[in-house]
Design an enzyme around this catalytic site. Structure first.
Site, PDB file in Angstrom:
ATOM      1  N   SER A  63      43.804  41.738  37.833  1.00 11.57           N
ATOM      2  CA  SER A  63      45.050  40.968  37.996  1.00 11.57           C
ATOM      3  C   SER A  63      45.771  41.200  39.318  1.00 11.57           C
ATOM      4  O   SER A  63      46.725  40.488  39.627  1.00 11.57           O
ATOM      5  CB  SER A  63      46.010  41.263  36.844  1.00 11.57           C
ATOM      6  OG  SER A  63      45.568  40.593  35.695  1.00 11.57           O
ATOM      7  N   LYS A  66      45.976  38.162  41.320  1.00 12.29           N
ATOM      8  CA  LYS A  66      46.996  37.130  41.075  1.00 12.29           C
ATOM      9  C   LYS A  66      47.994  37.070  42.232  1.00 12.29           C
ATOM     10  O   LYS A  66      48.563  36.017  42.521  1.00 12.29           O
ATOM     11  CB  LYS A  66      47.733  37.422  39.760  1.00 12.29           C
ATOM     12  CG  LYS A  66      46.845  37.265  38.521  1.00 12.29           C
ATOM     13  CD  LYS A  66      47.526  37.809  37.268  1.00 12.29           C
ATOM     14  CE  LYS A  66      46.652  37.639  36.032  1.00 12.29           C
ATOM     15  NZ  LYS A  66      47.176  38.362  34.856  1.00 12.29           N
ATOM     16  N   TYR A 191      38.992  31.569  37.861  1.00 11.04           N
ATOM     17  CA  TYR A 191      39.991  32.635  37.699  1.00 11.04           C
ATOM     18  C   TYR A 191      39.284  33.986  37.468  1.00 11.04           C
ATOM     19  O   TYR A 191      39.649  35.005  38.048  1.00 11.04           O
ATOM     20  CB  TYR A 191      40.933  32.259  36.543  1.00 11.04           C
ATOM     21  CG  TYR A 191      41.703  33.414  35.962  1.00 11.04           C
ATOM     22  CD1 TYR A 191      42.735  34.027  36.684  1.00 11.04           C
ATOM     23  CD2 TYR A 191      41.402  33.917  34.692  1.00 11.04           C
ATOM     24  CE1 TYR A 191      43.435  35.100  36.141  1.00 11.04           C
ATOM     25  CE2 TYR A 191      42.098  34.976  34.150  1.00 11.04           C
ATOM     26  CZ  TYR A 191      43.102  35.570  34.883  1.00 11.04           C
ATOM     27  OH  TYR A 191      43.786  36.642  34.358  1.00 11.04           O
ATOM     28  N   TYR A 243      53.859  43.120  33.520  1.00 11.02           N
ATOM     29  CA  TYR A 243      54.016  42.447  32.216  1.00 11.02           C
ATOM     30  C   TYR A 243      55.211  42.998  31.445  1.00 11.02           C
ATOM     31  O   TYR A 243      56.282  43.175  32.030  1.00 11.02           O
ATOM     32  CB  TYR A 243      52.702  42.551  31.406  1.00 11.02           C
ATOM     33  CG  TYR A 243      51.493  42.396  32.277  1.00 11.02           C
ATOM     34  CD1 TYR A 243      51.267  41.196  32.949  1.00 11.02           C
ATOM     35  CD2 TYR A 243      50.605  43.441  32.500  1.00 11.02           C
ATOM     36  CE1 TYR A 243      50.182  41.049  33.788  1.00 11.02           C
ATOM     37  CE2 TYR A 243      49.516  43.292  33.342  1.00 11.02           C
ATOM     38  CZ  TYR A 243      49.312  42.104  33.985  1.00 11.02           C
ATOM     39  OH  TYR A 243      48.250  41.959  34.817  1.00 11.02           O
ATOM     40  N   VAL A 261      43.679  45.306  35.092  1.00 12.04           N
ATOM     41  CA  VAL A 261      43.016  46.078  34.033  1.00 12.04           C
ATOM     42  C   VAL A 261      41.791  46.863  34.520  1.00 12.04           C
ATOM     43  O   VAL A 261      41.207  47.623  33.751  1.00 12.04           O
ATOM     44  CB  VAL A 261      42.620  45.236  32.794  1.00 12.04           C
ATOM     45  CG1 VAL A 261      43.822  44.784  32.012  1.00 12.04           C
ATOM     46  CG2 VAL A 261      41.718  44.082  33.170  1.00 12.04           C
TER      47      VAL A 261
END
Ligand code: GLN
Length: 307
Positions: A63, A66, A191, A243, A261
């Site tokens: 991530s 992102k 993705y 998050y 992760v």
């Protein structure tokens, strides 16, 4: 400040924590990583780096990608992107479906999975398809990290595609609300490829200099983002980068940062340095357990937080 000594102190103090937490095993290709590893690198304005641990070891950035994809998208779409993806913390796990239904398929922010899938879709539309879009993300990553050899691991991407029910659900739900232009399968596949980029802490720390220095890489002098754009990416990292543990991370560490992760975390100390840390075992929020603690120790020892 003797940064090398501080990093060595942290590496020593963190040892008892390395066996705590759990490696991400919902992506089978990541389950086999040796969980007890640790690496940390900081990069200063002139490119000087200080590192400890397994800093040459490549890992899946997941991530953290992102941030890269969103940086490209914000530069292209500017404010129009916010019609499709919000800028509020979600307070929910990274792959949660619950808010999406009652918020009409508009993800809360670009750093939860749903938001990143919308960003991947927008980039595919803009660059004319999945190959061109992935190529742009790869080239951007190579440019900001000054390492033309950076690749993605197709085995990790494939392994994630074979266990993609949750992310496909997010994408189909958004498609049903008209918030996805391209084929669900192609967007999710792209993705996953972007998430499967492999880097070490030296590459990652170097790559984040543009966010530490207002959008402009202080070594190459290339402007990757305008100053207001860099402000926005950093603000989102602070409020949404971890998050439903973003508040806790800000409380303990006090820096804009983004986790993945794979166990990596990147963080920036505005106008001073960028940091990358890696330790594969995750806490219950899916963020590196030892990595988070190492960053807390770093800001406590150095006083380098934004607060
Ligand atoms: N590829 C992972 C997923 O979509 C990324 C999640 C993460 O790093 N938090 O589930």
């Amino acid at each position: 400040m003797n940064y090398q000594l501080i990093l060595e102190e942290i590496e020593k103090e963190i040892q008892p924590e390395l066996s705590k937490g759990k490696v991400a095993d919902y992506i089978p290709a990541l389950a086999s990583v040796d969980g007890n590893q640790f690496a940390m690198t900081i990069t200063l304005k002139d490119g000087t780096q200080y590192s400890v641990g397994n800093y040459l070891e490549q890992f899946s950035i997941q991530s953290i990608s992102k941030v890269l994809a969103f940086s490209l998208a914000i530069d292209i779409y500017s404010k129009t992107l916010y019609k499709r993806v919000g800028v509020e913390p979600s307070g929910s796990p990274f792959n949660s479906l619950v808010q999406l239904e009652y918020e009409n398929g508009i993800p809360r922010n670009p750093f939860i999975n749903a938001g990143a899938i919308v960003v991947a879709d927008a980039l595919m539309s803009h660059f004319g398809g999945e190959y061109a879009s992935l190529e742009k993300i790869m080239n951007f990553t190579r440019e900001i990290s000054a390492n033309k050899d950076i690749k993605f691991d197709s085995l990790v991407a494939k392994s994630e595609m074979e266990h993609a029910s949750r992310n496909l659900s997010l994408a189909y739900l958004m498609k049903s609300f008209g918030n996805l232009d391209n084929s669900v399968e192609l967007v999710v596949k792209n993705y996953f490829k972007q998430c499967a980029i492999t880097m070490n802490t030296q590459d990652l720390s170097r790559a984040m200099l543009y966010l530490a220095f207002k959008g402009k890489d202080p070594i190459s002098n290339k402007e990757f983002l305008s100053e207001p754009q860099a402000k926005r990416v950093n603000a989102l990292m602070l409020t949404c980068g971890h998050y439903d543990a973003s508040g806790e991370f800000a409380f303990h560490v006090g820096l804009p940062a983004k986790s993945g992760v794979g166990g990596g975390i990147i963080a920036v100390v505005p106008n001073i340095m960028s940091i990358a840390v890696w330790s594969p075992r995750l806490n219950k929020y899916g963020n590196s357990h030892a990595g988070t603690l190492a960053l807390e120790k770093f800001t406590t020892k150095t006083g380098l937080s934004i607060f």
